[in-house]
Design an enzyme around this catalytic site. Structure first.
Site, PDB file in Angstrom:
ATOM      1  N   GLY A 181       0.749  -1.132  -0.100  1.00 26.86           N
ATOM      2  CA  GLY A 181       0.093  -0.052   0.158  1.00 26.86           C
ATOM      3  C   GLY A 181       1.079   1.379  -0.230  1.00 26.86           C
ATOM      4  N   ARG A 182       0.452   2.292   0.645  1.00 30.06           N
ATOM      5  CA  ARG A 182       1.080   3.572   0.626  1.00 30.06           C
ATOM      6  C   ARG A 182       2.332   3.368   1.112  1.00 30.06           C
ATOM      7  NH1 ARG A 182      -4.410   5.220   1.735  1.00 30.06           N
ATOM      8  NH2 ARG A 182      -4.537   3.878   3.479  1.00 30.06           N
ATOM      9  N   ARG A 207      -0.226  -4.873  -8.183  1.00 25.76           N
ATOM     10  CA  ARG A 207      -0.355  -3.348  -8.328  1.00 25.76           C
ATOM     11  C   ARG A 207       0.812  -2.964  -9.312  1.00 25.76           C
ATOM     12  NH1 ARG A 207      -2.293  -0.673  -2.783  1.00 25.76           N
ATOM     13  NH2 ARG A 207      -2.930   0.572  -4.257  1.00 25.76           N
ATOM     14  N   HIS A 312       7.147   0.951  19.138  1.00 22.05           N
ATOM     15  CA  HIS A 312       6.253   1.555  18.195  1.00 22.05           C
ATOM     16  C   HIS A 312       6.029   2.824  18.078  1.00 22.05           C
ATOM     17  CE1 HIS A 312       1.516   0.087  16.817  1.00 22.05           C
ATOM     18  NE2 HIS A 312       2.297   1.168  15.926  1.00 22.05           N
ATOM     19  N   GLY A 314       6.640   3.999  14.553  1.00 18.72           N
ATOM     20  CA  GLY A 314       6.745   4.253  13.022  1.00 18.72           C
ATOM     21  C   GLY A 314       6.350   5.676  12.953  1.00 18.72           C
TER      22      GLY A 314
HETATM   23  C1  DGY Z   1      -0.772   3.731  12.910  1.00 16.05           C
HETATM   24  O1  DGY Z   1      -1.145   4.792  12.895  1.00 16.05           O
HETATM   25  O2  DGY Z   1      -1.434   2.679  12.836  1.00 16.05           O
HETATM   26  C2  DGY Z   1       0.615   3.423  13.433  1.00 16.05           C
HETATM   27  O3  DGY Z   1       0.858   2.011  13.884  1.00 16.05           O
HETATM   28  C3  DGY Z   1       1.094   4.467  14.729  1.00 16.05           C
HETATM   29  O4  DGY Z   1       1.051   5.377  14.221  1.00 16.05           O
END
Ligand code: DGY
Length: 347
Positions: A181-182, A207, A312, A314
């Protein structure tokens, strides 16, 4: 306690009676995190009566169930399980739930659909931040940055040595992505300059247009896990991907495989991952997500040198998180006004 949290508590206190007698015609919103960026809360306060949980740890479930009662909207995070029980507790007036995350596996969307409750989320805005963090984690894992850094402090660094702390470079490697995906596409774009031999990706549907931009090839899951030197997980957690990385999957991987997960801990059978790492079925793992979160301090994964674990983070880029706060607020404002949300889960 920081002043803004004191303020949140005072505000909640002043709003105590509102569950039983509406003192304002403004719709009511319960926010489970007082520590989201103020800009989002300010937006909400302009048109809604806002009450918030007052601590910087996740709202206890009993408190969520109590506080959501009678609210028109719920502003939540991935730390809150929004299931039938919470929706029942909220009551039939609940119009929308918006999460400050792209992932919405913590929300029972089917139950929301049945009740006509709209669900907002925050895709797109966090794509670059998450792709950047994924690359950082990948490089920290394959080049053993944390392990090497520990040697500097624990006396393990005796001298430069030809084969000491060597890792496995991306150049000439085969990189496999689960999910395209993105975020997957942006991860692939960031890997290209490192000159891999090939990027493959596994998704239900190929894709081709997006893949052409990074010269990636669509393969099935089995081929991807058998042939990759790096596996990067960037898919959503769904019933189909839950623990898709199990003992049988790890057994098929190459012994030099480096496994990176910045999606959701639930896609991995963590015991099987631990076994694969200790028996050298695979080389190393970099995880930004685990089950549970936070990982208990006595978790066996924390004892391994060939694992890099992050808490976590990200999307934890300042501007990204500020905008996530505002998008979540705007989703709620639109949902309450029966208007199109900026980003809405199609139910
Ligand atoms: C999300 O947005 O789902 C990430 O795991 C945390 O920002």
């Amino acid at each position: 306690m920081p002043p803004r949290l004191v303020l949140a508590q005072v505000r909640n206190f002043l709003q105590l009676g509102h569950r039983t007698r509406r003192m304002s015609s403004k719709p009511s919103v319960y926010v489970t995190r007082p520590d989201v960026d103020d800009s989002g809360l300010e937006l909400l306060r302009k048109s809604c009566q806002v009450s918030t949980w007052h601590e910087t740890f996740p709202v206890p479930r009993s408190e969520l169930i109590r506080e959501v009662a009678g609210k028109d909207a719920l502003y939540c995070a991935l730390t809150d399980k929004v299931d039938k029980e919470v929706l029942d507790a909220a009551g039939p007036q609940l119009k929308c739930v918006a999460t400050i995350s792209v992932g919405y596996d913590h929300i029972d969307v089917e139950e929301c659909r049945k009740r006509g409750i709209r669900v907002g989320f925050t895709p797109d805005v966090l794509t670059d931040a998450t792709a950047e963090l994924t690359l950082a984690l990948l490089l920290a894992t394959n080049r053993r940055l944390f392990e090497a850094n520990r040697q500097v402090y624990n006396g393990g660094w005796k001298s430069w040595a030809p084969m000491w702390m060597c890792g496995q470079g991306l150049k000439g490697s085969r990189v496999g992505l689960l999910g395209f995906g993105r975020i997957g596409q942006e991860i692939a774009a960031r890997i290209v300059p490192f000159k891999p031999a090939e990027i493959t990706y596994t998704t239900r549907t190929a894709r081709p247009e997006e893949a052409a931009a990074v010269n990636a090839r669509h393969v099935d899951f089995d081929e991807m896990i058998r042939n990759s030197d790096f596996i990067v997980v960037c898919c959503a957690l769904t019933p189909q991907t839950k623990e898709i990385f199990n003992a049988s999957a790890f057994q098929k991987m190459k012994s030099n495989c480096i496994f990176i997960n910045t999606a959701r801990g639930g896609v991995v059978d963590q015991k099987a991952l631990h076994d694969a790492l200790t028996t050298k079925q695979i080389q190393a793992a970099g995880l930004d997500v685990t089950t549970p979160e936070p990982l208990p301090l006595d978790d066996p994964l924390l004892k391994l040198d060939n694992v890099v674990i992050l808490p976590h983070i990200g999307s934890a880029d300042i501007e990204t998180r500020k905008e996530m706060s505002r998008i979540t607020a705007r989703n709620i404002i639109a949902g309450l006004a029966d208007k199109k949300m900026e980003a809405e889960v199609s139910l």
